[in-house]
Design a protein around this motif. Structure first.
Motif, PDB file in Angstrom:
ATOM      1  N   PRO A 167       0.854  -1.181   0.000  1.00  0.00           N
ATOM      2  CA  PRO A 167       0.000   0.000   0.000  1.00  0.00           C
ATOM      3  C   PRO A 167       0.897   1.240   0.000  1.00  0.00           C
ATOM      4  O   PRO A 167       1.648   1.449   0.942  1.00  0.00           O
ATOM      5  CB  PRO A 167      -0.754  -0.132   1.333  1.00  0.00           C
ATOM      6  N   GLY A 168       0.884   2.005  -1.058  1.00  0.00           N
ATOM      7  CA  GLY A 168       1.756   3.188  -1.125  1.00  0.00           C
ATOM      8  C   GLY A 168       3.161   2.777  -1.481  1.00  0.00           C
ATOM      9  O   GLY A 168       3.864   2.164  -0.682  1.00  0.00           O
ATOM     10  N   GLY A 169       3.581   3.076  -2.685  1.00  0.00           N
ATOM     11  CA  GLY A 169       4.908   2.646  -3.151  1.00  0.00           C
ATOM     12  C   GLY A 169       5.998   3.510  -2.548  1.00  0.00           C
ATOM     13  O   GLY A 169       5.724   4.489  -1.859  1.00  0.00           O
ATOM     14  N   PRO A 170       7.266   3.143  -2.782  1.00  0.00           N
ATOM     15  CA  PRO A 170       8.383   3.932  -2.275  1.00  0.00           C
ATOM     16  C   PRO A 170       8.535   5.231  -3.079  1.00  0.00           C
ATOM     17  O   PRO A 170       8.042   5.322  -4.202  1.00  0.00           O
ATOM     18  CB  PRO A 170       9.579   3.013  -2.525  1.00  0.00           C
ATOM     19  N   ALA A 171       9.231   6.188  -2.498  1.00  0.00           N
ATOM     20  CA  ALA A 171       9.452   7.465  -3.199  1.00  0.00           C
ATOM     21  C   ALA A 171      10.376   7.253  -4.400  1.00  0.00           C
ATOM     22  O   ALA A 171      10.313   7.988  -5.368  1.00  0.00           O
ATOM     23  CB  ALA A 171      10.040   8.490  -2.244  1.00  0.00           C
ATOM     24  N   PHE A 172      11.238   6.250  -4.311  1.00  0.00           N
ATOM     25  CA  PHE A 172      12.126   5.986  -5.445  1.00  0.00           C
ATOM     26  C   PHE A 172      12.565   4.523  -5.476  1.00  0.00           C
ATOM     27  O   PHE A 172      12.642   3.870  -4.440  1.00  0.00           O
ATOM     28  CB  PHE A 172      13.377   6.883  -5.401  1.00  0.00           C
ATOM     29  N   ALA A 173      12.831   4.039  -6.687  1.00  0.00           N
ATOM     30  CA  ALA A 173      13.489   2.746  -6.867  1.00  0.00           C
ATOM     31  C   ALA A 173      14.697   3.010  -7.759  1.00  0.00           C
ATOM     32  O   ALA A 173      14.552   3.452  -8.889  1.00  0.00           O
ATOM     33  CB  ALA A 173      12.552   1.744  -7.534  1.00  0.00           C
ATOM     34  N   VAL A 174      15.873   2.791  -7.199  1.00  0.00           N
ATOM     35  CA  VAL A 174      17.105   2.982  -7.968  1.00  0.00           C
ATOM     36  C   VAL A 174      17.612   1.622  -8.420  1.00  0.00           C
ATOM     37  O   VAL A 174      17.721   0.695  -7.615  1.00  0.00           O
ATOM     38  CB  VAL A 174      18.197   3.685  -7.124  1.00  0.00           C
ATOM     39  N   LEU A 175      17.882   1.478  -9.698  1.00  0.00           N
ATOM     40  CA  LEU A 175      18.434   0.232 -10.228  1.00  0.00           C
ATOM     41  C   LEU A 175      19.874   0.505 -10.660  1.00  0.00           C
ATOM     42  O   LEU A 175      20.133   1.467 -11.388  1.00  0.00           O
ATOM     43  CB  LEU A 175      17.597  -0.245 -11.419  1.00  0.00           C
TER      44      LEU A 175
END
Ligand SMILES: NC(=O)c1ccc[n+]([C@@H]2O[C@H](COP(=O)([O-])OP(=O)(O)OC[C@H]3O[C@@H](n4cnc5c(N)ncnc54)[C@H](OP(=O)(O)O)[C@@H]3O)[C@@H](O)[C@H]2O)c1
Length: 227
Positions: A117-125
């Protein structure tokens, strides 16, 4: 003895085993040292090992971390393996290990985040300059890092969250961690005039990008050589 000498073969197997065991010990030491360093700085860090090719285990881990903290603000996906070889000498299994660790691993992580519920502010790959310039012996690795960018962009479009693939140039080793740039590779880069990223500078660059970079940008290239 000759090539078929069973004693010689045993010797080689024994060497492999010693190498694997030594690598494990060094990796454990590195983890402990990093956790100690973070604790001394006042950070509360926890270490947990999960094989991201195991989809269920990865989904479970993400769910548990979210449940423990009630939130998950950001993720950095930096898993990867290399098995450099020219295409003619590569096996499908080896290609799959290199390609799949990055692509299936990232896809699993992104899918797990979508279920929260509610994704992260960022996903860094963590990608690689090889995705942009290519690299001898790294067709699988280059393709995988390029694919990361699309996986992240698709996820960002679906969820409205920020995905950023950072295609890094080679990093200089820190303390005990040589990472994917072995001493031989480091010398080869030096010979070709390719500069290595200073680890403090690399970390600061990522933080600056997250803080001030344009949020709609899906991929950046960071190198020390200024290409
Ligand atoms: N070093 C560089 O100059 C450089 C340059 C460009 C990009 N990168 C990228 O930066 C990342 C880190 O590189 P590094 O140099 O620090 O290499 P590294 O020391 O080999 O680190 C790779 C990490 O990936 C983990 N990993 C491998 N397979 C995994 C799996 N199936 N599930 C979960 N974790 C897995 C490894 O964990 P275990 O050891 O426990 O297996 C290890 O911690 C990689 O994605 C690499 O492509 C590095």
């Amino acid at each position: 003895g000759g090539e078929g000498d069973p004693l010689l073969r045993l010797d080689a197997e024994f060497d492999d085993e010693i190498n694997r065991e030594a690598e494990l010990i060094l990796a454990r030491r590195e983890i402990t040292a990093t956790l100690d360093e973070l604790a001394a700085l006042g950070s509360e860090a926890r270490y947990r090992a999960v094989d991201f090719r195991d989809r269920d285990a990865a989904l479970q881990a993400v769910k548990e971390i979210h449940a423990d903290h009630g939130r998950l603000d950001g993720v950095v996906f930096a898993a990867g393996v290399i098995e450099d070889r020219l295409i003619a000498e590569k096996t499908p299994e080896s290609f799959q290990r290199v390609y799949g660790t990055k692509t299936a691993g990232a896809a699993t992580l992104l899918a797990a985040l979508e279920e929260l519920p509610g994704g992260p502010a960022f996903a860094v790959l963590f990608g690689s300059i090889s995705a942009v310039l290519g690299n001898r012996g790294q067709a699988d690795y280059a393709a995988a890092n390029d694919a990361l960018e699309s996986l992240g962009a698709d996820w960002a479009e679906r969820t409205g969250n920020r995905a950023l693939t950072v295609h890094w140039g080679p990093w200089a080793p820190t303390g005990g961690h040589t990472g994917m740039v072995s001493p031989e590779l480091g010398r080869e880069y030096a010979r070709r005039g390719v500069e290595l990223i200073d680890p403090d500078e690399g970390t600061a660059a990522l933080l600056r990008e997250l803080a001030w970079g344009e949020e709609s940008v899906r991929a950046v290239v960071y190198t020390a050589s200024g290409w």
